[in-house]
Design an enzyme around this catalytic site. Structure first.
Site, PDB file in Angstrom:
ATOM      1  N   SER A  41       4.425   3.919  -0.055  1.00 46.49           N
ATOM      2  CA  SER A  41       5.419   3.281   0.802  1.00 46.49           C
ATOM      3  C   SER A  41       6.668   4.151   0.903  1.00 46.49           C
ATOM      4  CB  SER A  41       5.726   1.874   0.301  1.00 46.49           C
ATOM      5  OG  SER A  41       6.515   1.159   1.225  1.00 46.49           O
ATOM      6  N   HIS A 149       4.909  -4.301   5.208  1.00 46.76           N
ATOM      7  CA  HIS A 149       3.637  -3.742   5.652  1.00 46.76           C
ATOM      8  C   HIS A 149       2.781  -4.766   6.400  1.00 46.76           C
ATOM      9  CE1 HIS A 149       4.694  -0.153   3.522  1.00 46.76           C
ATOM     10  NE2 HIS A 149       4.868  -0.842   2.404  1.00 46.76           N
TER      11      HIS A 149
END
Length: 248
Positions: A41, A149
């Site tokens: 990430s 996400h």
């Protein structure tokens, strides 16, 4: 408050390049022999700084904008994330489908065998936790600002695209394994697009590690605060060597 992603993202980003410089000073040959890089990430930005594709200054500016955009999206929809432990990928995917009857929910992170993160509206996250426990698994709510996400992060992706359009991305000296597709990339414009897509797509971390292993990587270094990635790596391959480097 560090729990807000607008604060936590820059706060997590800054120590990692510092840790890289510590490693560079202590073991320069390690960095010179590196064959590929990846980051989970937010960690992709550190990976890109390390690879020479992105300057630290531009990276910090983009990360700050990313945090602001994701915080705004999180504030617009009460949502969260929950780790589902001890269940295989197929069962978690089934739980996600069942929990979607209570609200929008997606798989956000494929971290390692037995650790997959779901992300969505609060009611759906709560329902997924119940289903996981009924299936013999364990559910751990995460202390995050919102459903990262996933589609709930729109329009943060568009705002991030604007921020990324204003910075220079060079061809990385070390190829990047992307969160979005677990593929190897060295084209700056493809990487720019993948960084945008990452905000609303699941992180394929286990797949990324397996891709690196398939390419012959047999030693990894975890850069930055904590030892979470090292723990995940051991669940993927116990024989894998991993050294943790932080700035403490």
């Amino acid at each position: 408050c560090l729990a807000t992603t607008v604060i936590s993202q820059p706060a997590c980003f800054v120590p990692s390049p510092a840790a890289l410089e510590m490693l560079r000073a202590a073991s320069p040959d390690v960095l010179l022999s590196c064959e590929m890089t990846a980051g989970l990430s937010l960690g992709e930005y550190t990976a890109l700084v390390f690879s020479g594709a992105l300057s630290f200054e531009d990276g910090l500016r983009v990360v700050q904008r990313r945090g602001e955009a994701m915080q705004a999206a999180a504030d617009a929809t009460p949502s969260g994330m929950v780790s589902i432990l001890l269940l295989d990928r197929e069962r978690v995917e089934e739980i996600c489908r069942e929990a979607s009857q209570a609200g929008r929910i997606w798989i956000a992170n494929y971290l390692c065998p037995g650790n997959i993160v779901l992300s969505g509206e609060n009611a759906a996250c709560e329902r997924s936790a119940e289903l996981a426990q009924n299936a013999g698994g364990k559910a751990v709510p995460l202390a995050v600002a919102g459903a990262f996400h996933t589609g709930i992060m729109q329009p943060a992706d568009a705002r991030l695209a604007e921020a990324l359009a204003g910075v220079s991305l060079k061809k990385p000296e070390i190829p990047l394994v992307s969160n979005v597709d677990a593929a190897i990339h060295d084209d700056p414009e493809a990487i720019r697009e993948l960084l945008v897509r990452q905000v609303v797509n699941p992180v394929l971390w286990e797949d990324s590690i397996r891709r690196m292993l398939g390419e012959g990587v047999d030693e990894l270094y975890e850069i930055g605060p904590g030892k979470v990635l090292r723990g995940l790596l051991k669940r993927i391959d116990r024989k894998l060597e991993c050294t943790t480097v932080n700035d403490s």
